[in-house]
Design an enzyme around this catalytic site. Structure first.
Site, PDB file in Angstrom:
ATOM      1  N   THR A   1       0.831  -1.208   0.000  1.00 36.85           N
ATOM      2  CA  THR A   1       0.000   0.000   0.000  1.00 36.85           C
ATOM      3  C   THR A   1       0.869   1.262   0.000  1.00 36.85           C
ATOM      4  OG1 THR A   1      -0.076  -0.333   2.384  1.00 36.85           O
ATOM      5  CG2 THR A   1      -2.059  -0.927   1.162  1.00 36.85           C
TER       6      THR A   1
ATOM      7  N   GLY B   1      17.192 -11.688   2.811  1.00 33.59           N
ATOM      8  CA  GLY B   1      16.138 -12.293   1.986  1.00 33.59           C
ATOM      9  C   GLY B   1      14.960 -12.790   2.805  1.00 33.59           C
TER      10      GLY B   1
ATOM     11  N   SER C   1      13.815  -6.671   5.761  1.00 38.67           N
ATOM     12  CA  SER C   1      14.414  -5.451   5.228  1.00 38.67           C
ATOM     13  C   SER C   1      15.800  -5.111   5.753  1.00 38.67           C
ATOM     14  CB  SER C   1      13.465  -4.267   5.434  1.00 38.67           C
ATOM     15  OG  SER C   1      13.691  -3.396   4.381  1.00 38.67           O
ATOM     16  N   SER C   2      16.693  -6.074   5.580  1.00 34.63           N
ATOM     17  CA  SER C   2      18.085  -5.802   5.920  1.00 34.63           C
ATOM     18  C   SER C   2      18.626  -4.702   4.999  1.00 34.63           C
ATOM     19  CB  SER C   2      18.922  -7.069   5.782  1.00 34.63           C
ATOM     20  OG  SER C   2      18.791  -7.601   4.498  1.00 34.63           O
TER      21      SER C   2
ATOM     22  N   ASP D   1       9.907   0.735   4.509  1.00 36.43           N
ATOM     23  CA  ASP D   1      11.019   0.046   5.175  1.00 36.43           C
ATOM     24  C   ASP D   1      12.010   1.038   5.770  1.00 36.43           C
ATOM     25  OD1 ASP D   1       9.694  -2.050   4.081  1.00 36.43           O
ATOM     26  OD2 ASP D   1      11.240  -2.588   2.634  1.00 36.43           O
TER      27      ASP D   1
ATOM     28  N   TYR E   1       7.906  -7.065  -8.353  1.00 32.88           N
ATOM     29  CA  TYR E   1       7.532  -5.924  -7.504  1.00 32.88           C
ATOM     30  C   TYR E   1       7.257  -4.707  -8.390  1.00 32.88           C
ATOM     31  CZ  TYR E   1       7.803  -2.536  -3.692  1.00 32.88           C
ATOM     32  OH  TYR E   1       7.506  -1.546  -2.787  1.00 32.88           O
TER      33      TYR E   1
HETATM   34  C1  GLA Z   1       9.026  -4.110   0.194  1.00 37.83           C
HETATM   35  C2  GLA Z   1       9.199  -2.616  -0.121  1.00 37.83           C
HETATM   36  C3  GLA Z   1       8.219  -1.763   0.691  1.00 37.83           C
HETATM   37  C4  GLA Z   1       6.788  -2.273   0.574  1.00 37.83           C
HETATM   38  C5  GLA Z   1       6.746  -3.795   0.807  1.00 37.83           C
HETATM   39  C6  GLA Z   1       5.386  -4.350   0.526  1.00 37.83           C
HETATM   40  O1  GLA Z   1       9.423  -4.373   1.495  1.00 37.83           O
HETATM   41  O2  GLA Z   1      10.514  -2.187   0.131  1.00 37.83           O
HETATM   42  O3  GLA Z   1       8.297  -0.407   0.287  1.00 37.83           O
HETATM   43  O4  GLA Z   1       6.223  -1.925  -0.652  1.00 37.83           O
HETATM   44  O5  GLA Z   1       7.677  -4.490   0.010  1.00 37.83           O
HETATM   45  O6  GLA Z   1       4.451  -3.829   1.407  1.00 37.83           O
END
Ligand code: GLA
Length: 384
Positions: free
Chosen positions: A30, A116, A120-121, A166, A216
């Site tokens: 979102t 991975g 969000s490393s 993130d 993505y």
């Molecule tokens: C990844 C992206 C985020 C977000 C998520 C999905 O982590 O870095 O910005 O879009 O996917 O919610």
């Protein structure tokens, strides 16, 4: 190991940064659609040690994880073929455009965030480096400037057109709080999170999200296409979060099924985030959990970013009454599920689901308990 230690010990350090990974309770895909997210920084972190090396432009960055020393000059910043190096270079590229005060530096990176895994490393690394250089060279960048330049680094140097969630979560995190972020206005609120006697449990599929970057960007493009069609119909100034299901239906034929489903998911997810926040404030953990299951269904069927391993884990959780909710977390195609589970059930549950997962996919399942924690911190090292 000894070799690694010797290499990194040789690099002088003036500033130590601790930069966390993140979880997202709800509000997936979102952020880049101008919607709502509910992330938190976590207690899994990357540590960066940075020091000036008295050169004009020579830099050395050592990754303990990859046992890899990377040397480059500040006036020669170009993309490489190695993932982690592009995060470093991307951040430097952005910082060099904003300031003339960067000079040669050395940096050692030690990560405790599984790569991975969807924690969000990458954002932790980007923001940690930017934070550390800001402190080291007194650049005066604000937290929001660090967040935005780190996101831009990922767009331009890594190629993922990610949203802001993130980097925001990593920098702004607060102990025992989740954050409701409006990704359109960038206003946010800290919301206390007390799930006791329930806990947050992450189950790592150990499926690396290979396809994630191109898929993505495809999802993002599909939503933009859907929005353009909606704007033709309802006016230029609407965003996906202003669209009701009945407005969407009016454009269904023009959009086609795939784009319709993508937009439908985003509209429903925005509403789920707001309902989840209400449930959290009312301490209605049962309702909160059931919204997580709904999100997973939407991500799997309408947004199509799940994978058999993630679906398996969520289906398994659904059968257990001690798990109130579960869903895939992050970009998708691998990484972790996030589960809300009763604290007394964790040992039995992880044993059962681990066995079932391993016998179905011949792959190990890892699990971690985690808590909302503080955001990025930089401390000047003591000199003696
Ligand atoms: C990844 C992206 C985020 C977000 C998520 C999905 O982590 O870095 O910005 O879009 O996917 O919610």
């Amino acid at each position: 190991m000894i070799q690694r230690q010797i290499l990194s010990n040789r690099l002088k350090s003036d500033v130590t940064v601790t930069s966390p990974g993140r979880i997202n309770m709800i509000g997936e895909h979102t952020d880049y659609n101008g919607g709502y997210v509910l992330p938190a920084a976590i207690d899994k972190t990357i540590t960066l040690k940075l020091g000036k090396n008295d050169s004009e432009k020579s830099c050395k960055v050592y990754s303990m994880e990859y046992a890899d020393m990377f040397e480059f000059e500040l006036d020669c910043i170009e993309r490489t073929h190695t993932g982690w190096k592009n995060y470093v270079l991307g951040v430097l590229h952005e910082m060099l455009q904003r300031t003339g005060k960067l000079r040669g530096f050395d940096c050692t990176i030690e990560s405790h965030i599984p790569i991975g895994s969807g924690m969000s490393s990458s954002a932790a690394l980007e923001c940690g480096l930017a934070f550390g250089l800001n402190e080291l060279f007194d650049l005066g960048l604000s937290k929001w400037e660090i967040i935005k330049l780190s996101q831009k680094a990922e767009h331009d140097f890594v190629g993922t057109k990610c949203g802001i969630m993130d980097q925001f979560a990593s920098v702004m995190g607060k102990m025992n709080h989740v954050m409701l972020l409006d990704c359109m206005t960038l206003d946010f609120d800290y919301i206390p999170m007390d799930l006791a006697p329930y806990r947050i449990l992450l189950l790592n599929t150990n499926v690396a999200h290979n396809l994630a970057s191109s898929e993505y960007n495809d999802r993002r493009a599909q939503c933009e296409k859907g929005l353009a069609i909606l704007q033709e119909h309802f006016g230029r100034d609407i965003s996906l979060r202003d669209v009701t299901p009945s407005m969407l239906v009016q454009c269904k034929e023009t959009m086609g099924k795939t784009i319709y489903n993508r937009c439908r998911y985003v509209i429903e997810e925005n509403s789920r985030v707001l309902r989840a926040v209400k449930a959290l404030k009312e301490k209605d953990i049962v309702q909160f959990g059931s919204l997580l299951y709904e999100t997973h269904l939407g991500l799997s069927q309408k947004y199509e970013v799940s994978c058999p391993e993630l679906d398996f884990l969520v289906d398994f959780s659904k059968e257990r009454k001690e798990v109130l909710g579960a869903r895939m977390m992050g970009g998708g195609f691998g990484g972790c599920t996030l589960n809300i589970i009763h604290e007394d059930a964790i040992t039995d549950f992880t044993e059962d689901i681990g066995k079932a997962y391993e016998s179905t996919f011949s792959r190990k399942l890892d699990y971690y308990q985690t808590l909302p924690s503080k955001g990025t911190v930089a401390l000047k090292d003591k000199t003696d």
